[in-house]
Design a protein around this motif. Structure first.
Motif, PDB file in Angstrom:
ATOM      1  N   CYS A  46       0.839  -1.197   0.000  1.00  0.00           N
ATOM      2  CA  CYS A  46       0.000   0.000   0.000  1.00  0.00           C
ATOM      3  C   CYS A  46       0.878   1.252   0.000  1.00  0.00           C
ATOM      4  O   CYS A  46       0.563   2.248  -0.674  1.00  0.00           O
ATOM      5  N   ALA A  47       1.981   1.203   0.742  1.00  0.00           N
ATOM      6  CA  ALA A  47       2.916   2.335   0.762  1.00  0.00           C
ATOM      7  C   ALA A  47       3.489   2.585  -0.625  1.00  0.00           C
ATOM      8  O   ALA A  47       3.547   3.731  -1.094  1.00  0.00           O
ATOM      9  N   ILE A  48       3.928   1.527  -1.298  1.00  0.00           N
ATOM     10  CA  ILE A  48       4.472   1.667  -2.655  1.00  0.00           C
ATOM     11  C   ILE A  48       3.400   2.204  -3.599  1.00  0.00           C
ATOM     12  O   ILE A  48       3.653   3.106  -4.412  1.00  0.00           O
ATOM     13  N   ILE A 105      10.737   8.667  -2.721  1.00  0.00           N
ATOM     14  CA  ILE A 105       9.514   9.027  -2.023  1.00  0.00           C
ATOM     15  C   ILE A 105       9.168   7.909  -1.058  1.00  0.00           C
ATOM     16  O   ILE A 105       9.176   6.732  -1.428  1.00  0.00           O
ATOM     17  N   ALA A 106       8.879   8.273   0.192  1.00  0.00           N
ATOM     18  CA  ALA A 106       8.535   7.297   1.230  1.00  0.00           C
ATOM     19  C   ALA A 106       7.140   7.577   1.764  1.00  0.00           C
ATOM     20  O   ALA A 106       6.667   8.717   1.730  1.00  0.00           O
ATOM     21  N   GLN A 107       6.474   6.539   2.257  1.00  0.00           N
ATOM     22  CA  GLN A 107       5.184   6.704   2.934  1.00  0.00           C
ATOM     23  C   GLN A 107       5.393   6.372   4.401  1.00  0.00           C
ATOM     24  O   GLN A 107       5.924   5.311   4.745  1.00  0.00           O
ATOM     25  N   LEU A 108       4.978   7.278   5.278  1.00  0.00           N
ATOM     26  CA  LEU A 108       5.171   7.126   6.712  1.00  0.00           C
ATOM     27  C   LEU A 108       3.829   7.050   7.416  1.00  0.00           C
ATOM     28  O   LEU A 108       2.833   7.603   6.952  1.00  0.00           O
ATOM     29  N   GLY A 109       3.818   6.387   8.549  1.00  0.00           N
ATOM     30  CA  GLY A 109       2.617   6.326   9.365  1.00  0.00           C
ATOM     31  C   GLY A 109       2.843   5.425  10.559  1.00  0.00           C
ATOM     32  O   GLY A 109       3.821   4.675  10.620  1.00  0.00           O
ATOM     33  N   MET A 110       1.932   5.496  11.515  1.00  0.00           N
ATOM     34  CA  MET A 110       1.998   4.589  12.653  1.00  0.00           C
ATOM     35  C   MET A 110       1.769   3.150  12.183  1.00  0.00           C
ATOM     36  O   MET A 110       1.084   2.928  11.174  1.00  0.00           O
ATOM     37  N   PRO A 144      -4.063   1.128   5.467  1.00  0.00           N
ATOM     38  CA  PRO A 144      -4.108   0.503   4.145  1.00  0.00           C
ATOM     39  C   PRO A 144      -5.458  -0.131   3.814  1.00  0.00           C
ATOM     40  O   PRO A 144      -5.878  -0.129   2.652  1.00  0.00           O
ATOM     41  N   ILE A 145      -6.145  -0.648   4.828  1.00  0.00           N
ATOM     42  CA  ILE A 145      -7.491  -1.188   4.594  1.00  0.00           C
ATOM     43  C   ILE A 145      -8.427  -0.072   4.141  1.00  0.00           C
ATOM     44  O   ILE A 145      -9.169  -0.208   3.156  1.00  0.00           O
ATOM     45  N   GLN A 146      -8.386   1.045   4.841  1.00  0.00           N
ATOM     46  CA  GLN A 146      -9.258   2.171   4.514  1.00  0.00           C
ATOM     47  C   GLN A 146      -8.952   2.712   3.116  1.00  0.00           C
ATOM     48  O   GLN A 146      -9.869   3.048   2.351  1.00  0.00           O
ATOM     49  N   ILE A 147      -7.678   2.800   2.772  1.00  0.00           N
ATOM     50  CA  ILE A 147      -7.307   3.296   1.445  1.00  0.00           C
ATOM     51  C   ILE A 147      -7.882   2.395   0.358  1.00  0.00           C
ATOM     52  O   ILE A 147      -8.425   2.867  -0.644  1.00  0.00           O
ATOM     53  N   ALA A 148      -7.786   1.079   0.549  1.00  0.00           N
ATOM     54  CA  ALA A 148      -8.344   0.141  -0.427  1.00  0.00           C
ATOM     55  C   ALA A 148      -9.863   0.254  -0.514  1.00  0.00           C
ATOM     56  O   ALA A 148     -10.444   0.197  -1.601  1.00  0.00           O
ATOM     57  N   PRO A 156     -10.508   5.862  -5.257  1.00  0.00           N
ATOM     58  CA  PRO A 156      -9.356   6.773  -5.229  1.00  0.00           C
ATOM     59  C   PRO A 156      -9.485   7.934  -4.237  1.00  0.00           C
ATOM     60  O   PRO A 156      -8.654   8.837  -4.252  1.00  0.00           O
ATOM     61  N   LYS A 157     -10.505   7.924  -3.394  1.00  0.00           N
ATOM     62  CA  LYS A 157     -10.670   9.001  -2.412  1.00  0.00           C
ATOM     63  C   LYS A 157      -9.884   8.695  -1.136  1.00  0.00           C
ATOM     64  O   LYS A 157      -9.597   7.551  -0.833  1.00  0.00           O
ATOM     65  N   ARG A 158      -9.580   9.739  -0.395  1.00  0.00           N
ATOM     66  CA  ARG A 158      -9.100   9.609   0.972  1.00  0.00           C
ATOM     67  C   ARG A 158     -10.184  10.128   1.900  1.00  0.00           C
ATOM     68  O   ARG A 158     -10.852  11.116   1.579  1.00  0.00           O
ATOM     69  N   VAL A 159     -10.366   9.461   3.031  1.00  0.00           N
ATOM     70  CA  VAL A 159     -11.363   9.906   3.995  1.00  0.00           C
ATOM     71  C   VAL A 159     -10.691  10.095   5.352  1.00  0.00           C
ATOM     72  O   VAL A 159      -9.693   9.451   5.671  1.00  0.00           O
ATOM     73  N   ALA A 160     -11.252  10.968   6.148  1.00  0.00           N
ATOM     74  CA  ALA A 160     -10.703  11.252   7.479  1.00  0.00           C
ATOM     75  C   ALA A 160     -10.967  10.087   8.427  1.00  0.00           C
ATOM     76  O   ALA A 160     -11.901   9.297   8.229  1.00  0.00           O
ATOM     77  N   ASN A 161     -10.144   9.976   9.456  1.00  0.00           N
ATOM     78  CA  ASN A 161     -10.372   8.994  10.512  1.00  0.00           C
ATOM     79  C   ASN A 161      -9.844   9.533  11.832  1.00  0.00           C
ATOM     80  O   ASN A 161      -9.263  10.620  11.884  1.00  0.00           O
ATOM     81  N   ASN A 162     -10.063   8.786  12.892  1.00  0.00           N
ATOM     82  CA  ASN A 162      -9.619   9.213  14.224  1.00  0.00           C
ATOM     83  C   ASN A 162      -8.375   8.468  14.692  1.00  0.00           C
ATOM     84  O   ASN A 162      -8.083   8.423  15.888  1.00  0.00           O
ATOM     85  N   ARG A 163      -7.645   7.867  13.754  1.00  0.00           N
ATOM     86  CA  ARG A 163      -6.426   7.133  14.107  1.00  0.00           C
ATOM     87  C   ARG A 163      -5.330   8.109  14.529  1.00  0.00           C
ATOM     88  O   ARG A 163      -5.313   9.266  14.102  1.00  0.00           O
ATOM     89  N   PRO A 164      -4.379   7.649  15.338  1.00  0.00           N
ATOM     90  CA  PRO A 164      -3.315   8.568  15.784  1.00  0.00           C
ATOM     91  C   PRO A 164      -2.408   8.992  14.634  1.00  0.00           C
ATOM     92  O   PRO A 164      -2.098   8.193  13.745  1.00  0.00           O
ATOM     93  N   SER A 165      -2.013  10.247  14.647  1.00  0.00           N
ATOM     94  CA  SER A 165      -1.070  10.746  13.649  1.00  0.00           C
ATOM     95  C   SER A 165       0.347  10.629  14.201  1.00  0.00           C
ATOM     96  O   SER A 165       0.555  10.419  15.393  1.00  0.00           O
ATOM     97  N   LEU A 166       1.313  10.759  13.308  1.00  0.00           N
ATOM     98  CA  LEU A 166       2.710  10.704  13.737  1.00  0.00           C
ATOM     99  C   LEU A 166       3.058  11.945  14.544  1.00  0.00           C
ATOM    100  O   LEU A 166       2.760  13.070  14.133  1.00  0.00           O
TER     101      LEU A 166
END
Length: 384
Positions: A155-157, A259-264, A270-274, A278-288
């Motif tokens: 998912c990062a790639i 280019i790198a993808q970072l996250g907790m 990656p589940i949410q992205i799939a 092609p949209k991104r949606v907000a969530n309440n997960r912790p940010s870096l």
């Protein structure tokens, strides 16, 4: 617009996290089908919560028990069983997207059936591409469906490649935590225990993938999977040990920009992205919180102490059915280790012995893949 989703392996680690994502986005995601092997108590709770139309229990006796329980509750849910049941859930006519989160080779045929039915795939079952990569990618090309990677590394790639051209890729760099035995010598690995191997430092995963992480086979399987997902040459795929698991993978381009993808370390992203691509949606997960990240370190993987990674590169180089054989041998070896029949270092030893016995089929069809898989499993039981 509501998206209809079925999940193969809904009671496993990825499946349960995927259902959390569904719960957090219940206005946009609807569950059609769920499956389990034998965990009918958890599946029953999931049925009550998510109201699927169809569920599969691989074990037929457990399926009968669940069916009776659901009738007692007055729940009208179709219960199917076995491989045919998995395929029925995978190809349910309502499906917009199928998340394949079962462990092992069992995911190949339902995934192919869903692709043939024109259903988009969120792939969390790396063995499907390891064993049948050419078959799957040919089917994807024919049907025109989307194949979206759910492994955090792939998912990062996938994200790093957004807006960039394939021909501009120089290489991809897959990160590895190094597992619980990072830095161990071959001598130290001789005496490690099952309990130690199951204690992953960063990720909460199922038992099989946790052992694969400890042997670095998980990273080897990801190398093979990446070749098919991103249409790469073997020498374009590198692995680097990154113990913090903050950078999930990187892409270096021909101008040597990386280019790198970072996250907790959290599979929900990656589940949410799939689920929403092609949209991104907000969530309440912790940010870096970069003020708390003291260091990001990197090292070469030790292919002497952890030969499974090299075996994966060898299988990729040989091509044909060799990766299928490695996957099958590894599934059996890991199962035997989990049952405490063999030692930790017997896993790569068995994998190598089975590979050495195999007569490669260069362009296998599905019957070839299934036959080779069965052969490798059978002889893997005999080796020590």
């Amino acid at each position: 617009m509501m998206k209809n989703i079925s999940i193969l392996g809904s009671t496993g680690s990825i499946g349960t996290q995927a259902l959390e994502v569904v719960s957090e986005n219940s206005n946009a995601l609807n569950i059609v089908g769920l499956t389990t092997n034998t965990s009918i108590e958890l599946l029953e709770k999931q049925i009550v919560t998510y109201s699927p139309r169809i569920v599969c229990v691989m074990d037929s006796d457990s399926a009968l028990i669940l069916e009776k329980r659901l009738k007692t509750r007055g729940l009208a849910v179709e219960v199917v069983t076995g491989l045919e049941g998995l395929i029925a859930v995978a190809t349910a006519s309502e499906n917009d997207l199928l998340l394949t989160a079962v462990s092992g080779m069992i995911g190949l045929q339902p995934t192919l059936a869903a692709i043939d039915a024109g259903i988009d795939i969120a792939l969390a079952n790396k063995e499907t591409l390891v064993a049948g990569g050419q078959l799957v990618m040919d089917a994807v090309a024919t049907s025109g469906v989307s194949l979206l990677p759910v492994d955090s590394e792939h998912c990062a790639i996938f994200q790093c490649l957004m807006g960039n051209k394939h021909e501009e890729i120089d290489r991809i760099i897959i990160t590895a935590s190094g597992g619980p035995f990072r830095g161990y010598t071959p001598k130290q690995l001789e005496s490690v225990t099952l309990a130690q191997a199951l204690k992953h430092p960063n990720w909460s995963m199922g038992k099989k993938i946790t052992i694969d992480s400890a042997t670095l086979m998980n990273k080897g399987l990801e190398v093979i999977e990446a070749k098919w997902l991103f249409n790469l040459c073997n020498n374009q795929i590198d692995v680097v040990v990154h113990p913090q698991s903050i950078i999930h993978s990187m892409v270096e381009f021909i101008d040597h920009s990386t280019i790198a993808q970072l996250g907790m370390p959290d599979m929900a992203l990656p589940i949410q992205i799939a689920f929403f691509y092609p949209k991104r949606v907000a969530n309440n997960r912790p940010s870096l919180d970069f003020s708390l990240i003291r260091e990001l370190t990197f090292a070469e993987p030790d292919r002497i102490a952890f030969p499974c990674l090299q075996l994966a590169y060898d299988a990729l180089e040989t091509g044909g059915t060799m990766a299928c054989v490695l996957n099958a041998a590894n599934e059996i070896a890991v199962s035997r280790f989990l049952n405490q029949e063999i030692q930790f270092l017997d896993i790569p030893r068995i994998n190598r012995q089975v590979m050495e016995q195999h007569q490669v089929i260069a362009r296998p069809n599905l019957d070839d893949v299934l036959a080779v898989d069965a052969w490798a499993r059978e002889i893997s039981q005999a080796y020590h």
